[in-house]
Design a protein around this motif. Structure first.
Motif, short mmCIF file in Angstrom:
data_model
loop_
_atom_site.label_atom_id
_atom_site.label_comp_id
_atom_site.label_asym_id
_atom_site.label_seq_id
_atom_site.Cartn_x
_atom_site.Cartn_y
_atom_site.Cartn_z
N LEU A 85 2.09 -1.77 13.61
CA LEU A 85 1.03 -1.00 12.94
C LEU A 85 1.66 0.11 12.10
O LEU A 85 1.25 0.35 10.96
CB LEU A 85 0.04 -0.43 13.95
N SER A 86 2.68 0.76 12.62
CA SER A 86 3.37 1.80 11.88
C SER A 86 3.98 1.22 10.60
O SER A 86 3.83 1.81 9.51
CB SER A 86 4.47 2.40 12.76
N ARG A 87 4.64 0.07 10.71
CA ARG A 87 5.22 -0.57 9.53
C ARG A 87 4.13 -0.96 8.52
O ARG A 87 4.31 -0.81 7.31
CB ARG A 87 6.03 -1.80 9.92
N ARG A 88 2.99 -1.45 9.02
CA ARG A 88 1.91 -1.86 8.12
C ARG A 88 1.37 -0.66 7.33
O ARG A 88 1.15 -0.76 6.13
CB ARG A 88 0.78 -2.52 8.93
N ILE A 89 1.16 0.45 8.00
CA ILE A 89 0.68 1.65 7.31
C ILE A 89 1.72 2.11 6.28
O ILE A 89 1.38 2.45 5.15
CB ILE A 89 0.33 2.76 8.32
N ASP A 90 3.00 2.08 6.66
CA ASP A 90 4.06 2.44 5.72
C ASP A 90 4.07 1.49 4.52
O ASP A 90 4.21 1.93 3.37
CB ASP A 90 5.43 2.41 6.40
N ASP A 91 3.95 0.20 4.77
CA ASP A 91 3.94 -0.79 3.68
C ASP A 91 2.78 -0.55 2.73
O ASP A 91 2.95 -0.66 1.51
CB ASP A 91 3.88 -2.22 4.24
N LEU A 92 1.61 -0.26 3.27
CA LEU A 92 0.46 0.03 2.42
C LEU A 92 0.73 1.26 1.56
O LEU A 92 0.44 1.25 0.35
CB LEU A 92 -0.81 0.22 3.26
N ALA A 93 1.28 2.30 2.16
CA ALA A 93 1.58 3.52 1.41
C ALA A 93 2.61 3.24 0.31
O ALA A 93 2.44 3.70 -0.83
CB ALA A 93 2.07 4.61 2.35
N LEU A 94 3.64 2.48 0.64
CA LEU A 94 4.68 2.19 -0.34
C LEU A 94 4.18 1.32 -1.49
O LEU A 94 4.72 1.35 -2.59
CB LEU A 94 5.88 1.52 0.34
N SER A 95 3.13 0.54 -1.23
CA SER A 95 2.57 -0.31 -2.28
C SER A 95 1.53 0.44 -3.12
O SER A 95 0.91 -0.15 -3.99
CB SER A 95 1.95 -1.57 -1.67
N GLY A 96 1.36 1.73 -2.86
CA GLY A 96 0.46 2.54 -3.67
C GLY A 96 -0.92 2.76 -3.08
O GLY A 96 -1.77 3.38 -3.71
N THR A 97 -1.15 2.28 -1.87
CA THR A 97 -2.45 2.50 -1.22
C THR A 97 -2.49 3.91 -0.67
O THR A 97 -1.65 4.29 0.14
CB THR A 97 -2.66 1.47 -0.09
N SER A 98 -3.46 4.69 -1.12
CA SER A 98 -3.55 6.07 -0.62
C SER A 98 -4.74 6.27 0.30
O SER A 98 -4.84 7.30 0.95
CB SER A 98 -3.63 7.05 -1.79
N ASP A 99 -5.65 5.27 0.36
CA ASP A 99 -6.81 5.35 1.24
C ASP A 99 -6.87 4.12 2.14
O ASP A 99 -6.87 2.99 1.64
CB ASP A 99 -8.12 5.39 0.42
N ILE A 100 -6.93 4.36 3.42
CA ILE A 100 -7.14 3.29 4.40
C ILE A 100 -8.39 3.64 5.18
O ILE A 100 -8.55 4.77 5.64
CB ILE A 100 -5.95 3.14 5.37
N ALA A 101 -9.27 2.67 5.33
CA ALA A 101 -10.49 2.87 6.12
C ALA A 101 -10.50 1.86 7.26
O ALA A 101 -10.35 0.66 7.02
CB ALA A 101 -11.73 2.70 5.26
N PHE A 102 -10.63 2.34 8.46
CA PHE A 102 -10.77 1.50 9.65
C PHE A 102 -12.26 1.47 10.00
O PHE A 102 -12.91 2.51 10.01
CB PHE A 102 -9.98 2.06 10.83
N VAL A 103 -12.77 0.29 10.30
CA VAL A 103 -14.18 0.13 10.63
C VAL A 103 -14.33 -0.33 12.07
O VAL A 103 -13.73 -1.33 12.48
CB VAL A 103 -14.86 -0.89 9.69
N ILE A 104 -15.14 0.41 12.83
CA ILE A 104 -15.51 0.02 14.19
C ILE A 104 -17.01 -0.24 14.17
O ILE A 104 -17.80 0.68 13.97
CB ILE A 104 -15.17 1.12 15.22
N GLY A 105 -17.39 -1.49 14.32
CA GLY A 105 -18.79 -1.87 14.24
C GLY A 105 -19.57 -1.50 15.49
O GLY A 105 -19.06 -0.89 16.42
N GLY A 106 -20.82 -1.90 15.48
CA GLY A 106 -21.71 -1.64 16.60
C GLY A 106 -21.54 -2.65 17.72
O GLY A 106 -20.71 -3.57 17.65
N SER A 107 -22.34 -2.52 18.76
CA SER A 107 -22.21 -3.37 19.94
C SER A 107 -22.53 -4.83 19.66
O SER A 107 -22.10 -5.71 20.40
CB SER A 107 -23.08 -2.83 21.08
#
Length: 156
Positions: A85-107
């Motif tokens: 997960l740490s590598r994935r967040i780093d990869d996204l940042a290095l590719s120019g992604t500055s916004d990440i949104a995590f979604v937790i749905g309802g029950s």
């Protein structure tokens, strides 16, 4: 980097809110992190589960930052170790992604529209977690990911 957690439902018990607040405080040293709570919809009042999911889905989609990379938390999603997960967040940042949104749905899960908007799905495994606990675990794992990325002690 900006991280937004979009979650269906409010944290009613103080211990959940306190745990989330603690990780949000810790994360402040690494990124701008916020939580957006959208109202959970009672299927009995909405005309059934599908209608409730659709209403919640509309609220989730409206809460997502424009252009964000969307990670849907779903039991059938991809499982990643904390290091991955740490590598994935780093990869996204290095590719120019500055916004990440995590979604937790309802029950009752999320609408097809939310699945379609997601760029990827992530799972904590085949276990079922209460949504309040999932929020705490997610924030802790994002915090852990930043600590790992920077080689700081914590994750062992």
């Amino acid at each position: 980097m900006r991280i937004t957690v979009v979650a269906v439902g409010k944290l009613k018990e103080r211990f959940w809110a306190d745990a989330c607040a603690e990780y949000l405080k810790r994360l402040g040293a690494y990124a701008k992190v916020g939580v957006v709570e959208v109202a959970d919809v009672d299927p009995g009042r909405a005309g059934g589960v599908d209608a409730a999911r659709a209403k919640e889905g509309d609220a989730i989609l409206a809460a997502l930052p424009a252009g964000a990379h969307v990670v849907l938390m779903a039991i059938e999603g991809r499982q990643r170790s904390s290091e991955a997960l740490s590598r994935r967040i780093d990869d996204l940042a290095l590719s120019g992604t500055s916004d990440i949104a995590f979604v937790i749905g309802g029950s009752d899960g999320v609408s097809r529209a939310v699945y379609d908007r997601a760029d990827e799905t992530l799972s904590f495994g085949p276990i079922t977690l209460p949504h309040n606990l999932a929020r705490v675990v997610l924030l802790e794992q994002v915090y852990r990911a930043f600590k790992i990325s920077r080689g700081e002690p914590y994750h062992k």
